[in-house]
Design a protein around this motif. Structure first.
Motif, PDB file in Angstrom:
ATOM      1  N   LEU A 128       6.161 -10.347 -38.935  1.00  0.00           N
ATOM      2  CA  LEU A 128       6.208 -10.690 -40.359  1.00  0.00           C
ATOM      3  C   LEU A 128       6.435 -12.056 -40.668  1.00  0.00           C
ATOM      4  CD1 LEU A 128       9.150  -7.985 -40.746  1.00  0.00           C
ATOM      5  CD2 LEU A 128       6.707  -7.632 -41.193  1.00  0.00           C
ATOM      6  N   TRP A 129       6.011 -12.448 -42.039  1.00  0.00           N
ATOM      7  CA  TRP A 129       6.270 -13.750 -42.300  1.00  0.00           C
ATOM      8  C   TRP A 129       6.118 -14.030 -43.832  1.00  0.00           C
ATOM      9  CZ3 TRP A 129       1.923 -12.235 -39.664  1.00  0.00           C
ATOM     10  CH2 TRP A 129       0.501 -12.169 -40.262  1.00  0.00           C
ATOM     11  N   SER A 130       6.408 -15.043 -44.164  1.00  0.00           N
ATOM     12  CA  SER A 130       6.486 -15.260 -45.730  1.00  0.00           C
ATOM     13  C   SER A 130       5.424 -15.959 -46.293  1.00  0.00           C
ATOM     14  CB  SER A 130       7.849 -15.919 -46.254  1.00  0.00           C
ATOM     15  OG  SER A 130       7.779 -16.175 -47.511  1.00  0.00           O
ATOM     16  N   PRO A 131       4.744 -15.786 -47.333  1.00  0.00           N
ATOM     17  CA  PRO A 131       4.881 -14.658 -48.233  1.00  0.00           C
ATOM     18  C   PRO A 131       4.348 -13.361 -48.188  1.00  0.00           C
ATOM     19  CG  PRO A 131       3.349 -16.159 -49.264  1.00  0.00           C
ATOM     20  CD  PRO A 131       3.612 -16.442 -47.618  1.00  0.00           C
ATOM     21  N   ASP A 132       5.063 -12.276 -47.818  1.00  0.00           N
ATOM     22  CA  ASP A 132       4.384 -10.995 -47.663  1.00  0.00           C
ATOM     23  C   ASP A 132       3.575 -10.504 -46.555  1.00  0.00           C
ATOM     24  OD1 ASP A 132       5.749 -10.329 -50.069  1.00  0.00           O
ATOM     25  OD2 ASP A 132       4.174 -11.130 -51.130  1.00  0.00           O
ATOM     26  N   GLY A 133       3.570 -11.327 -45.355  1.00  0.00           N
ATOM     27  CA  GLY A 133       2.541 -11.282 -44.280  1.00  0.00           C
ATOM     28  C   GLY A 133       3.116 -10.404 -43.324  1.00  0.00           C
ATOM     29  N   ASN A 158       0.185  -6.027 -37.093  1.00  0.00           N
ATOM     30  CA  ASN A 158       0.415  -5.274 -36.017  1.00  0.00           C
ATOM     31  C   ASN A 158       0.448  -6.243 -34.957  1.00  0.00           C
ATOM     32  OD1 ASN A 158       0.670  -3.479 -33.664  1.00  0.00           O
ATOM     33  ND2 ASN A 158      -0.130  -2.112 -34.848  1.00  0.00           N
ATOM     34  N   ALA A 159       1.586  -6.322 -34.033  1.00  0.00           N
ATOM     35  CA  ALA A 159       2.004  -7.032 -32.992  1.00  0.00           C
ATOM     36  C   ALA A 159       0.999  -6.608 -31.849  1.00  0.00           C
ATOM     37  CB  ALA A 159       3.398  -7.394 -32.654  1.00  0.00           C
ATOM     38  N   ASP A 160       0.430  -5.608 -31.827  1.00  0.00           N
ATOM     39  CA  ASP A 160      -0.420  -5.291 -30.815  1.00  0.00           C
ATOM     40  C   ASP A 160      -2.044  -6.139 -30.898  1.00  0.00           C
ATOM     41  OD1 ASP A 160       1.037  -3.323 -29.849  1.00  0.00           O
ATOM     42  OD2 ASP A 160       0.088  -1.630 -30.893  1.00  0.00           O
ATOM     43  N   ASP A 161      -2.314  -6.501 -31.905  1.00  0.00           N
ATOM     44  CA  ASP A 161      -3.411  -7.300 -31.843  1.00  0.00           C
ATOM     45  C   ASP A 161      -2.833  -9.019 -32.463  1.00  0.00           C
ATOM     46  OD1 ASP A 161      -5.825  -8.260 -32.061  1.00  0.00           O
ATOM     47  OD2 ASP A 161      -6.562  -6.818 -33.179  1.00  0.00           O
ATOM     48  N   PRO A 162      -2.545  -9.600 -31.630  1.00  0.00           N
ATOM     49  CA  PRO A 162      -2.112 -11.304 -31.708  1.00  0.00           C
ATOM     50  C   PRO A 162      -3.435 -11.905 -32.324  1.00  0.00           C
ATOM     51  CG  PRO A 162      -1.954 -10.880 -29.463  1.00  0.00           C
ATOM     52  CD  PRO A 162      -2.160  -9.693 -30.070  1.00  0.00           C
ATOM     53  N   GLU A 163      -4.691 -11.639 -32.009  1.00  0.00           N
ATOM     54  CA  GLU A 163      -5.702 -12.215 -32.355  1.00  0.00           C
ATOM     55  C   GLU A 163      -5.947 -12.032 -33.970  1.00  0.00           C
ATOM     56  OE1 GLU A 163      -7.925 -14.249 -30.760  1.00  0.00           O
ATOM     57  OE2 GLU A 163      -6.962 -13.893 -28.785  1.00  0.00           O
ATOM     58  N   VAL A 164      -5.498 -10.881 -34.527  1.00  0.00           N
ATOM     59  CA  VAL A 164      -5.825 -10.770 -35.774  1.00  0.00           C
ATOM     60  C   VAL A 164      -4.732 -11.565 -36.671  1.00  0.00           C
ATOM     61  CG1 VAL A 164      -5.536  -9.035 -37.688  1.00  0.00           C
ATOM     62  CG2 VAL A 164      -7.122  -8.514 -35.783  1.00  0.00           C
TER      63      VAL A 164
END
Length: 87
Positions: free
Chosen positions: A60-65, A68-74
């Motif tokens: 999760l990040w700001s703003p509104d990001g 899924n942590a399963d795909d760090p590339e995305v």
């Protein structure tokens, strides 16, 4: 693996993908780490959290990001697009 260790491992995995996208990052915090990410050219920055959700993990990040942590590339690609935009 403890929740804190899993959180840190997920954020470290994301951090490893930042340099190839022109981003920089630094881990902050102790027991509940966060990842500070910035773009050197635009000076845009954000803090990324890793949190449990349902049966998995989310970044999760700001703003509104959110990714899924399963795909760090995305997640890294999405953060690159966000932080590459001129303010």
């Amino acid at each position: 693996m403890s929740t804190e260790n899993e959180r840190r491992a997920l954020l470290e995995t994301l951090a490893e993908r930042l340099p190839e996208r022109g981003l920089q990052g630094r881990m902050l915090g102790g027991a509940e780490p966060v990842l500070w990410i910035w773009h050197p050219r635009t000076s845009r920055q954000t803090i990324v959290l890793a949190t449990q959700s349902g049966g998995g993990w989310l970044f999760l990040w700001s703003p509104d990001g959110q990714e899924n942590a399963d795909d760090p590339e995305v997640a890294a690609d999405t953060l690159e697009k966000l932080l590459s935009q001129a303010a």
